[in-house]
Write a protein that holds these residues in place. Sequence first.
Motif, PDB file in Angstrom:
ATOM      1  N   PHE B  77     -10.563 -56.292   7.658  1.00  0.00           N
ATOM      2  CA  PHE B  77      -9.542 -55.276   7.360  1.00  0.00           C
ATOM      3  C   PHE B  77      -9.732 -54.740   5.936  1.00  0.00           C
ATOM      4  CE2 PHE B  77      -6.331 -57.646  10.318  1.00  0.00           C
ATOM      5  CZ  PHE B  77      -7.109 -57.307  11.410  1.00  0.00           C
ATOM      6  N   GLU B  78     -10.044 -55.658   5.000  1.00  0.00           N
ATOM      7  CA  GLU B  78     -10.277 -55.216   3.608  1.00  0.00           C
ATOM      8  C   GLU B  78     -11.479 -54.278   3.543  1.00  0.00           C
ATOM      9  OE1 GLU B  78     -10.592 -58.979   1.637  1.00  0.00           O
ATOM     10  OE2 GLU B  78      -8.418 -59.333   1.776  1.00  0.00           O
ATOM     11  N   ARG B  79     -12.483 -54.603   4.328  1.00  0.00           N
ATOM     12  CA  ARG B  79     -13.664 -53.742   4.344  1.00  0.00           C
ATOM     13  C   ARG B  79     -13.315 -52.355   4.884  1.00  0.00           C
ATOM     14  NH1 ARG B  79     -19.377 -55.255   4.930  1.00  0.00           N
ATOM     15  NH2 ARG B  79     -20.475 -53.338   5.362  1.00  0.00           N
ATOM     16  N   ILE B  80     -12.509 -52.333   5.954  1.00  0.00           N
ATOM     17  CA  ILE B  80     -12.096 -51.050   6.535  1.00  0.00           C
ATOM     18  C   ILE B  80     -11.283 -50.247   5.512  1.00  0.00           C
ATOM     19  CG2 ILE B  80     -10.651 -49.996   8.325  1.00  0.00           C
ATOM     20  CD1 ILE B  80     -11.525 -52.461  10.120  1.00  0.00           C
ATOM     21  N   ALA B  81     -10.390 -50.932   4.797  1.00  0.00           N
ATOM     22  CA  ALA B  81      -9.598 -50.252   3.756  1.00  0.00           C
ATOM     23  C   ALA B  81     -10.517 -49.668   2.692  1.00  0.00           C
ATOM     24  CB  ALA B  81      -8.601 -51.227   3.136  1.00  0.00           C
ATOM     25  N   SER B  82     -11.544 -50.437   2.346  1.00  0.00           N
ATOM     26  CA  SER B  82     -12.471 -49.971   1.326  1.00  0.00           C
ATOM     27  C   SER B  82     -13.299 -48.780   1.829  1.00  0.00           C
ATOM     28  CB  SER B  82     -13.352 -51.157   0.922  1.00  0.00           C
ATOM     29  OG  SER B  82     -14.560 -50.736   0.417  1.00  0.00           O
ATOM     30  N   GLU B  83     -13.697 -48.810   3.096  1.00  0.00           N
ATOM     31  CA  GLU B  83     -14.433 -47.674   3.669  1.00  0.00           C
ATOM     32  C   GLU B  83     -13.547 -46.423   3.694  1.00  0.00           C
ATOM     33  OE1 GLU B  83     -17.281 -50.281   6.724  1.00  0.00           O
ATOM     34  OE2 GLU B  83     -15.763 -48.942   7.537  1.00  0.00           O
ATOM     35  N   ILE B  84     -12.288 -46.608   4.024  1.00  0.00           N
ATOM     36  CA  ILE B  84     -11.361 -45.471   4.022  1.00  0.00           C
ATOM     37  C   ILE B  84     -11.200 -44.939   2.605  1.00  0.00           C
ATOM     38  CG2 ILE B  84      -8.895 -44.890   4.299  1.00  0.00           C
ATOM     39  CD1 ILE B  84      -8.971 -46.548   6.895  1.00  0.00           C
ATOM     40  N   GLY B  85     -11.124 -45.866   1.640  1.00  0.00           N
ATOM     41  CA  GLY B  85     -11.020 -45.452   0.235  1.00  0.00           C
ATOM     42  C   GLY B  85     -12.212 -44.622  -0.212  1.00  0.00           C
ATOM     43  N   ALA B  86     -13.387 -44.944   0.353  1.00  0.00           N
ATOM     44  CA  ALA B  86     -14.601 -44.203  -0.018  1.00  0.00           C
ATOM     45  C   ALA B  86     -14.639 -42.829   0.670  1.00  0.00           C
ATOM     46  CB  ALA B  86     -15.845 -45.016   0.355  1.00  0.00           C
ATOM     47  N   ARG B  87     -14.177 -42.785   1.937  1.00  0.00           N
ATOM     48  CA  ARG B  87     -14.304 -41.551   2.722  1.00  0.00           C
ATOM     49  C   ARG B  87     -13.133 -40.590   2.496  1.00  0.00           C
ATOM     50  NH1 ARG B  87     -14.101 -37.540   4.745  1.00  0.00           N
ATOM     51  NH2 ARG B  87     -15.041 -36.698   6.659  1.00  0.00           N
ATOM     52  N   TRP B  88     -11.910 -41.180   2.378  1.00  0.00           N
ATOM     53  CA  TRP B  88     -10.703 -40.374   2.149  1.00  0.00           C
ATOM     54  C   TRP B  88      -9.987 -40.965   0.932  1.00  0.00           C
ATOM     55  CZ3 TRP B  88     -11.939 -42.273   7.120  1.00  0.00           C
ATOM     56  CH2 TRP B  88     -12.345 -41.298   8.044  1.00  0.00           C
ATOM     57  N   PRO B  89     -10.447 -40.635  -0.273  1.00  0.00           N
ATOM     58  CA  PRO B  89      -9.979 -41.325  -1.485  1.00  0.00           C
ATOM     59  C   PRO B  89      -8.465 -41.253  -1.703  1.00  0.00           C
ATOM     60  CG  PRO B  89     -11.919 -40.007  -1.956  1.00  0.00           C
ATOM     61  CD  PRO B  89     -11.485 -39.646  -0.557  1.00  0.00           C
ATOM     62  N   SER B  90      -7.816 -40.250  -1.158  1.00  0.00           N
ATOM     63  CA  SER B  90      -6.375 -40.155  -1.415  1.00  0.00           C
ATOM     64  C   SER B  90      -5.549 -40.859  -0.357  1.00  0.00           C
ATOM     65  CB  SER B  90      -5.960 -38.685  -1.504  1.00  0.00           C
ATOM     66  OG  SER B  90      -6.162 -38.065  -0.248  1.00  0.00           O
ATOM     67  N   ALA B  91      -6.193 -41.415   0.686  1.00  0.00           N
ATOM     68  CA  ALA B  91      -5.458 -42.064   1.771  1.00  0.00           C
ATOM     69  C   ALA B  91      -5.226 -43.541   1.465  1.00  0.00           C
ATOM     70  CB  ALA B  91      -6.227 -41.923   3.071  1.00  0.00           C
ATOM     71  N   ARG B  92      -4.093 -44.051   1.953  1.00  0.00           N
ATOM     72  CA  ARG B  92      -3.777 -45.478   1.821  1.00  0.00           C
ATOM     73  C   ARG B  92      -3.529 -46.055   3.204  1.00  0.00           C
ATOM     74  NH1 ARG B  92       0.335 -44.206  -3.190  1.00  0.00           N
ATOM     75  NH2 ARG B  92      -1.249 -43.045  -4.351  1.00  0.00           N
ATOM     76  N   LEU B  93      -3.904 -47.307   3.363  1.00  0.00           N
ATOM     77  CA  LEU B  93      -3.888 -47.934   4.685  1.00  0.00           C
ATOM     78  C   LEU B  93      -3.028 -49.191   4.705  1.00  0.00           C
ATOM     79  CD1 LEU B  93      -5.273 -48.454   7.587  1.00  0.00           C
ATOM     80  CD2 LEU B  93      -6.853 -49.910   6.311  1.00  0.00           C
ATOM     81  N   ALA B  94      -2.243 -49.358   5.773  1.00  0.00           N
ATOM     82  CA  ALA B  94      -1.629 -50.648   6.099  1.00  0.00           C
ATOM     83  C   ALA B  94      -2.031 -50.980   7.531  1.00  0.00           C
ATOM     84  CB  ALA B  94      -0.112 -50.585   5.966  1.00  0.00           C
TER      85      ALA B  94
END
Lengths: 81, 173
Positions: B77-94
């Motif tokens: 899950f942390e990896r997915i959050a980090s990938e999202i941070g790289a691809r959509w820098p302004s998005a936050r995930l729960a």
Amino acid sequence: MRVTVRLFARLRDITGASELARDVAPGATIGDVWRQLAGEFPELASYERSLSSAINADYARMDQVIGDGDEIAFLPPVSGG
Amino acid sequence: MTPPLLAIGRDPLALDGIAAAVAASTGTDASTSSGQAPDGRDGAVVTFLGLVRNHNLGRSVRYLEYEAYEPMALKAFERIASEIGARWPSARLALHHRIGKLLVGEASIAIATRSPHRGDAYAACRYAIERVKQIAPIWKHEFFDGGEVWIEGATANPDDQQARAEAERIACA
């Protein structure tokens, strides 16, 4: 060296154990542990090509060398969500 | 207490819990939570609940039992959050995943994303569920009328760039 082997889902059903302790030679790889287990439990062999593996809860390749006390995990194809 | 951004456990899941988790998230990283109030920059929250269906591949499903390698699932899950941070820098995930026995209609996964504009929140939410199915060490044991079967989907390999690209393609379709 002694390692802990974690098994999940159908791999756990096949072996009848979620956790096994195994003695391995120094320099052994994850693949060596897998082949040892597949020798004990022939039904595991069908997972050879679809398997993932991990050391201490991090994905790792089958050729990675393991250390004393490591936790090795074998993961059949996943189906979360 | 603010719910954690990323979690796996046996407690029932609901939209309000995951929405509260992502609402409290602040900071620049998709997985960072300081527990502070939202700063007002976000215009979109997207939530997703995955439910246990009563049918699968022609079988009448009675219930599912989810199993996970929990510490490794959290790392996924942390990896997915980090990938999202790289691809959509302004998005936050729960993202919360449930394990154990789940009856038809119960939620197995809850995802919430937020971002300044809706496009990124929708895309990041879809990306998250696709990546969970690809790389999270979690398994469904399906109990149906007449038997049981372990569901086996993707061979998990987080370094498989083709799989990651496919998840991104679906997310942005």
